[in-house]
Design a protein around this motif. Structure first.
Motif, PDB file in Angstrom:
ATOM      1  N   LYS A 137      46.586  41.893  41.455  1.00 31.40           N
ATOM      2  CA  LYS A 137      47.227  42.448  40.257  1.00 31.40           C
ATOM      3  C   LYS A 137      47.502  43.925  40.466  1.00 31.40           C
ATOM      4  O   LYS A 137      46.995  44.549  41.391  1.00 31.40           O
ATOM      5  N   THR A 143      42.414  40.265  43.223  1.00 31.17           N
ATOM      6  CA  THR A 143      43.292  39.510  42.333  1.00 31.17           C
ATOM      7  C   THR A 143      44.759  39.628  42.698  1.00 31.17           C
ATOM      8  O   THR A 143      45.561  38.783  42.319  1.00 31.17           O
ATOM      9  N   LYS A 176      38.171  36.046  39.040  1.00 32.71           N
ATOM     10  CA  LYS A 176      38.806  35.015  39.852  1.00 32.71           C
ATOM     11  C   LYS A 176      38.208  33.679  39.454  1.00 32.71           C
ATOM     12  O   LYS A 176      37.005  33.569  39.227  1.00 32.71           O
ATOM     13  N   SER A 231      44.329  45.631  36.658  1.00 30.91           N
ATOM     14  CA  SER A 231      42.980  45.653  37.218  1.00 30.91           C
ATOM     15  C   SER A 231      42.068  46.545  36.397  1.00 30.91           C
ATOM     16  O   SER A 231      40.915  46.199  36.118  1.00 30.91           O
TER      17      SER A 231
END
Length: 123
Positions: A81, A79, A98, A86
């Motif tokens: 992130k 991701t 996703k 996460s």
């Protein structure tokens, strides 16, 4: 006269209606409306399902399995992130990891997650 015919039609039994439909079809080439509609509908649905094969998928984490830390790391990698975001995704299952990925990428991601014990759903 038309009213009498209408009254007779309304009072027909199921067997008589079937016989009338057969006569109209054989003698006059007239198909009952419902059967024509159903045939066209079933063909259309088959054609539509063939044409509209799904091409965009979402990856949803259903379970992190036994290796939660590995799943958090993989979510972070996929991701982009941060670690905290996460971890929040992994803690709040089911989570959209996703969205809008193609079929190949969806299968690849699913295999990666399943390789570390997580359960993934592709929608």
């Amino acid at each position: 006269m038309i009213e009498k015919i209408a009254e007779q039609l309304v009072n027909l039994t199921v067997k008589q209606v079937n016989e009338l439909a057969t006569i109209l079809k054989k003698e006059y080439g007239i198909e009952p409306y419902n059967s024509v509609k159903l045939e066209n509908t079933s063909k259309s649905k088959e054609e539509i399902s063939k044409k509209e094969e799904k091409t965009v998928f979402n990856i949803i984490l259903k379970s992190s399995g036994n290796s939660k830390l590995s799943v958090v790391k993989l979510v972070k990698e996929i991701t982009g992130k941060g670690l905290r975001e996460s971890k929040d995704l992994v803690d709040n299952i089911p989570s959209l990891i996703k969205d809008s990925v193609n079929k190949k990428e969806a299968e690849d991601l699913k295999n990666k997650f399943e390789g570390i014990g997580a359960i993934i759903e592709i929608e």
